[in-house]
Design an enzyme around this catalytic site. Structure first.
Site, PDB file in Angstrom:
ATOM      1  N   ASP A  49       0.787  -1.244   0.000  1.00  0.00           N
ATOM      2  CA  ASP A  49       0.000   0.000   0.000  1.00  0.00           C
ATOM      3  C   ASP A  49       0.818   1.292   0.000  1.00  0.00           C
ATOM      4  OD1 ASP A  49      -2.058  -1.763   0.213  1.00  0.00           O
ATOM      5  OD2 ASP A  49      -2.774  -1.082   2.163  1.00  0.00           O
ATOM      6  N   ASP A  89      -8.167  -7.754   9.492  1.00  0.00           N
ATOM      7  CA  ASP A  89      -7.646  -6.540   8.857  1.00  0.00           C
ATOM      8  C   ASP A  89      -7.675  -5.347   9.805  1.00  0.00           C
ATOM      9  OD1 ASP A  89      -7.303  -7.675   6.252  1.00  0.00           O
ATOM     10  OD2 ASP A  89      -9.475  -7.577   5.993  1.00  0.00           O
TER      11      ASP A  89
END
Ligand code: BGC
Length: 591
Positions: free
Chosen positions: A305, A529
């Site tokens: 990311d 997550d």
């Protein structure tokens, strides 16, 4: 956008050429001892995009027969993207999916040795219009070499001074997953096995996440347990048992990590680049460079990311965050990734794969080229070089479907393009496979080595179970067509936290498709997550409302509901309910 409009390929990219030259070597020796050739076969193809515009192109193809004369020929190839052949000349063309077949036109069916035929066609495409990587003529691969089937099969050569056919252990190969097993993390396996039905997948390989400095030594995290990097590598050497083995490790600890979200913020502050280099990367590089690990194939996922965040979540965009602006400005993501590439790339048995987001993030025109440009710039920062990049990984820890079988971005419904639907929203890609292949092409045309390969994280993008559509949606409107036909059942493509309805995806597989080195499980299925409510912790993890099922969203998910499961623990911690759902909704189903 790609700059060169005219691209030609002779006998495929380096990946194919490397295989071909290995083969040709074996062959040369044989021809020398086997007398006159019998029915030899061989061919060469030159495919040139002679003209290209935003949705269409003209291609010219020269086919040269290097073998014995042919009476009738059929040329075949696979497009990497959504190219469609329209009208063609000097042959009869047909296409099924990405596979194209051209038969001779009758008048040009006879092709003598060394004779060429020129054919061509007009086609349409969207996204990227890459040149096909390989061709066959009458079923024989056109790699510029020739073969003679009357040659005797190659005998094993007893001479030990001959160059070996197999790569030496630890020698860097084109695709590390081919001919190798992959490390099974015993700690993840134990968590999976403890779940009802979990033993069906507990022997699947998953990656080891070094998500904080203390994870190198091993810490007492209740879920990731106490095995440090050395423990894992020692265990990997055992699992290898003298055979090739891939060890997958995630490098995930940048200063100011996860700048557009809070759930996976790390322990290093935005300015702690020195600590990242000295106490994290250098320590990891020293360990993996030890002689006892030199036969392992060490595959790294570099900083999920991070670089994509610098493209999309900065600079006055609606999606910008202060933290991402800060990380763009201080340059520490770029410097950190470059340092990791250089230091880890210097270890001969390491394969660096840089994280490239996923199609529902980087697939839009404005983000796609800009991301690849940033990857390229980063790979030339400090002491890093593009040669330190073995490839890219997409969909890390995400849920984007591998393939949307029931619609294509180029489909039309009542005169409206699928790209106009709310779900696709003008993206050039609808799934990870097409995106990954196009990103590979874009990276090569930007300057990365032509033999780079892609990884796709398929740990949680299965989308099976009862809610999976079994055919295309109705043609009542473009939105009905897409929404009722899509297998990705998320509320919005931008949703990323503990997605309700998801399943395990393709089991890890080597070389499943052209340009793809492997399907991998980088995110260990069952690890959360992010927490669905605020939970105090000492891992630097924040509370991101994208993990809260009652949250109504932000501009990065089109202000939609989060679609997250309730009762989730903080990121990285075991989330039994999620594991159960992933197992139940697996696609392909778990037997
Ligand atoms: C977390 C890490 C964890 C990894 C794998 C990430 O989102 O931040 O702590 O190790 O997921 O589960």
């Amino acid at each position: 956008m790609r700059s060169g409009r005219k691209r030609a390929v002779r006998s495929g990219p380096a990946r194919a050429a490397a295989a071909a030259s290995a083969f040709a070597l074996g062959c040369t020796a044989l021809v020398a001892t086997s007398g006159p050739a019998g029915a030899a076969t061989g061919c060469e193809v030159e495919y040139t995009v002679v003209n290209e515009w935003s949705t269409g192109f003209t291609a010219g193809v020269t086919v040269t027969n290097l073998g014995d004369a042919l009476d009738g020929w059929t040329l075949e190839w696979d497009f990497a993207g959504d190219q469609q052949v329209g009208n063609g000349w000097n042959g009869s063309y047909s296409q099924s999916g990405q596979h194209v077949t051209v038969e001779d036109a009758g008048y040009n069916g006879t092709l003598g040795t060394e004779a060429s035929v020129e054919i061509g066609f007009n086609g349409t495409y969207s996204g990227s219009n890459s040149v096909p990587s390989s061709f066959t003529l009458n079923g024989v691969e056109c790699d510029g070499g020739t073969t003679d089937p009357t040659d005797p099969p190659e005998e094993p050569d007893p001479d030990p001074t001959d160059p070996p056919e197999e790569p030496e252990p630890g020698e860097r190969v084109d695709n590390p997953y081919v001919g190798a097993d992959v490390y099974v993390n015993p700690q993840w396996a134990a968590n999976a096995e403890a779940e009802p039905g979990g033993d069906a997948v507990a022997d699947e390989p998953t990656a080891v996440w070094l998500d904080q400095i203390s994870a190198i030594e091993g810490n007492d995290s209740p879920t990731t347990g106490s095995m440090g990097l050395v423990d894992h590598l020692d265990e990997a050497v055992e699992q290898a048992n003298g055979e090739p083995l891939v060890f997958q490790v995630v490098i995930y600890n940048l200063p100011g990590r996860d700048c557009a979200a809070l759930a996976s913020n790390g322990t290093l502050g935005p300015e702690e680049i020195g600590k990242y280099k000295n106490d994290y990367i250098d320590v990891i590089a020293e360990i993996i460079d030890r002689p006892e690990y030199s036969d392992l194939r060490i595959v790294t996922t570099i900083e999920p990311d991070s670089l994509p965040n610098l493209v999309t979540n900065v600079g006055g965009r609606e999606t910008a965050t202060e933290n991402c602006d800060e990380m763009l400005e201080n340059g520490n993501y770029v410097e950190g990734v470059a340092y990791a590439l250089e230091a880890l790339g210097a270890v001969p048995n390491v394969y660096n794969y840089v994280d490239a987001g996923h199609h529902g993030w980087i697939g839009w025109e404005d983000n796609f080229g800009a991301s690849v440009d940033l990857f390229y710039e980063t790979a030339q920062t400090g002491g890093a070089s593009p040669e330190d990049v073995h490839g890219f990984i997409v969909n890390t820890a995400n849920y984007s479907a591998l393939v949307e079988p029931y619609f294509d971005v180029t489909d039309n419904v009542n005169g409206q393009m699928v790209r106009q639907s709310d779900w696709v929203d003008w993206n050039n890609y609808a799934d990870e496979l097409s995106f990954a292949q196009a990103l590979r092409d874009e990276a090569v045309s930007t300057g990365f080595p032509s033999d780079i390969g892609m990884l796709i994280d398929t740990s949680r993008n299965g989308w099976g179970g009862d809610a999976r559509p079994t055919g295309p949606g109705p043609q009542t409107s473009v939105n009905d067509y897409v929404n009722e036909g899509r297998v990705d059942r998320r509320i919005h493509l931008g949703n990323w936290c503990n997605q309700s309805g998801a399943g395990l995806g393709e089991r890890p597989t080597a070389a499943p498709e052209s340009g793809i080195d492997a399907y991998v499980w980088v995110k260990p299925p069952g690890e959360s997550d992010g927490s669905s409510e605020e939970i105090p912790n000492d891992e630097g993890k924040g509370f991101d409302r994208m993990c809260d099922p009652t949250y109504g969203g932000n501009p990065r998910n089109g202000d939609s509901d989060s679609g997250a499961l309730a009762n989730a623990p903080i990121s990285g911690h075991w989330f039994s309910e999620q594991f159960q759902e992933l197992l139940a909704n697996a696609y392909p189903p778990v037997q």
